[in-house]
Design a protein around this motif. Structure first.
Motif, mmCIF file in Angstrom:
data_model
loop_
_atom_site.group_PDB
_atom_site.id
_atom_site.type_symbol
_atom_site.label_atom_id
_atom_site.label_comp_id
_atom_site.label_asym_id
_atom_site.label_seq_id
_atom_site.Cartn_x
_atom_site.Cartn_y
_atom_site.Cartn_z
ATOM 1 N N ALA A 14 0.812 -1.220 0.000
ATOM 2 C CA ALA A 14 0.000 0.000 0.000
ATOM 3 C C ALA A 14 0.847 1.274 0.000
ATOM 4 C CB ALA A 14 -0.941 -0.014 1.201
ATOM 5 N N ARG A 15 1.884 1.316 0.836
ATOM 6 C CA ARG A 15 2.683 2.535 0.966
ATOM 7 C C ARG A 15 4.153 2.349 0.629
ATOM 8 N NH1 ARG A 15 1.746 3.991 7.041
ATOM 9 N NH2 ARG A 15 2.007 1.718 7.175
ATOM 10 N N LEU A 16 4.565 1.117 0.382
ATOM 11 C CA LEU A 16 5.989 0.805 0.315
ATOM 12 C C LEU A 16 6.382 0.187 -1.016
ATOM 13 C CD1 LEU A 16 6.316 -0.763 3.882
ATOM 14 C CD2 LEU A 16 6.943 1.564 3.197
ATOM 15 N N ILE A 17 7.666 0.356 -1.343
ATOM 16 C CA ILE A 17 8.301 -0.261 -2.502
ATOM 17 C C ILE A 17 9.422 -1.164 -1.991
ATOM 18 C CG2 ILE A 17 9.652 0.179 -4.602
ATOM 19 C CD1 ILE A 17 8.315 2.916 -4.743
ATOM 20 N N TYR A 18 9.615 -2.293 -2.654
ATOM 21 C CA TYR A 18 10.668 -3.241 -2.270
ATOM 22 C C TYR A 18 11.589 -3.428 -3.472
ATOM 23 C CZ TYR A 18 6.987 -3.954 1.106
ATOM 24 O OH TYR A 18 6.014 -3.737 2.048
ATOM 25 N N ARG A 19 12.884 -3.259 -3.239
ATOM 26 C CA ARG A 19 13.852 -3.395 -4.326
ATOM 27 C C ARG A 19 14.996 -4.296 -3.894
ATOM 28 N NH1 ARG A 19 18.436 -0.946 -3.077
ATOM 29 N NH2 ARG A 19 18.507 1.067 -1.999
ATOM 30 N N ALA A 20 15.775 -4.726 -4.885
ATOM 31 C CA ALA A 20 16.900 -5.604 -4.614
ATOM 32 C C ALA A 20 17.981 -4.890 -3.803
ATOM 33 C CB ALA A 20 17.491 -6.120 -5.923
ATOM 34 N N VAL A 21 18.728 -5.679 -3.061
ATOM 35 C CA VAL A 21 19.873 -5.171 -2.299
ATOM 36 C C VAL A 21 21.055 -5.013 -3.247
ATOM 37 C CG1 VAL A 21 21.429 -5.636 -0.367
ATOM 38 C CG2 VAL A 21 19.025 -6.339 -0.233
ATOM 39 N N ILE A 22 21.756 -3.886 -3.152
ATOM 40 C CA ILE A 22 22.929 -3.615 -3.990
ATOM 41 C C ILE A 22 24.112 -3.255 -3.087
ATOM 42 C CG2 ILE A 22 21.547 -2.897 -5.979
ATOM 43 C CD1 ILE A 22 22.073 0.010 -5.176
ATOM 44 N N PRO A 23 25.362 -3.342 -3.607
ATOM 45 C CA PRO A 23 26.533 -3.030 -2.772
ATOM 46 C C PRO A 23 26.478 -1.640 -2.144
ATOM 47 C CG PRO A 23 27.234 -4.187 -4.745
ATOM 48 C CD PRO A 23 25.766 -3.921 -4.911
ATOM 49 N N ALA A 24 25.884 -0.668 -2.818
ATOM 50 C CA ALA A 24 25.814 0.684 -2.260
ATOM 51 C C ALA A 24 24.935 0.756 -1.016
ATOM 52 C CB ALA A 24 25.287 1.657 -3.319
ATOM 53 N N ASP A 25 24.212 -0.318 -0.715
ATOM 54 C CA ASP A 25 23.332 -0.329 0.457
ATOM 55 C C ASP A 25 24.067 -0.593 1.768
ATOM 56 O OD1 ASP A 25 20.912 0.231 -0.844
ATOM 57 O OD2 ASP A 25 20.681 -1.865 -1.456
#
Length: 220
Positions: A14-25
């Motif tokens: 509803a309010r959130l987006i989920y994305r892949a983990v990347i090295p910059a994280d």
């Protein structure tokens, strides 16, 4: 005949987006580790001060799980503004800023010889600025949908420390059942505490979906 509904983005709630983990994280995971209260409430190694190497290991482990995602809030597109009251020219907005990372969520993977059991363990962290707004519960419900509807799993486990009463109450509200206690297994603030084990199986989750749809008056 009404046109078909547009496809639902499976990596949004509803309010959130989920994305892949990347090295910059690494910076996101360092910020999670820097939440002293959150770290104490979720890590058995809570007498250690985590550093950059711990954040890197944390990021790598989440990225290699069955599901590892950065939880994000969408950024709003800036409204266009005029260049002047007497000008008909308007400035067009530039690219929308990227979503704002607010935490992580993961479902642990199983070794090749354990995959037939079709179960996993869920872990979640929300950065302090965004806690208390229901984002953790929303992300957990999204991960349960992923586990049971999309990944075909049978059971999702989740753990909590006895002193983290807020987490236990949240998991209960979502629908997790108490399954066991590892008695006096955790030393914290001068005494021993229990480790609490909770779980949900697919038929319980589907029943929760049916009840929610009935309240909304919509078919499941």
């Amino acid at each position: 005949m009404s046109p078909p509904a547009p496809p639902r983005d499976p990596f949004r709630s509803a309010r959130l987006i989920y994305r892949a983990v990347i090295p910059a994280d690494d910076s996101v995971f360092a910020a999670i580790d820097a939440d002293r209260i959150g770290y104490i409430n979720s890590n058995a190694s809570n007498i250690k001060l985590p550093g950059p190497a711990d954040a890197e290991r944390f990021r790598k482990s989440v990225s290699e799980e069955l599901l590892g995602a950065i939880i994000c809030l969408p950024s709003t597109f800036p409204p266009p503004s005029t260049t002047g009251s007497n000008s008909s020219r308007t400035s067009t907005p530039g690219p929308a800023p990227p979503p704002i990372p607010i935490g992580q969520i993961h479902l642990k993977g199983s070794s090749q010889n354990h995959r037939h059991h079709r179960n996993t363990e869920l872990g979640v962290d929300i950065l302090p600025l965004y806690q208390g707004k229901g984002y953790g519960g929303e992300a957990i419900r999204w991960a349960l949908d992923y586990a049971f509807r999309r990944a075909g799993l049978h059971k999702v486990r989740i753990r909590a420390f006895e002193w983290n009463e807020g987490a236990v109450r949240l998991y209960e509200r979502i629908g997790f059942k108490h399954e066991g206690r590892e008695r006096e297994s955790l030393w914290h603030e001068g005494r021993f505490w229990d480790g609490i084990e909770m779980g949900m199986v697919e038929r319980e989750w589907w029943e929760l979906q049916r009840e929610e749809r009935e309240k909304e008056g919509a078919p499941i």
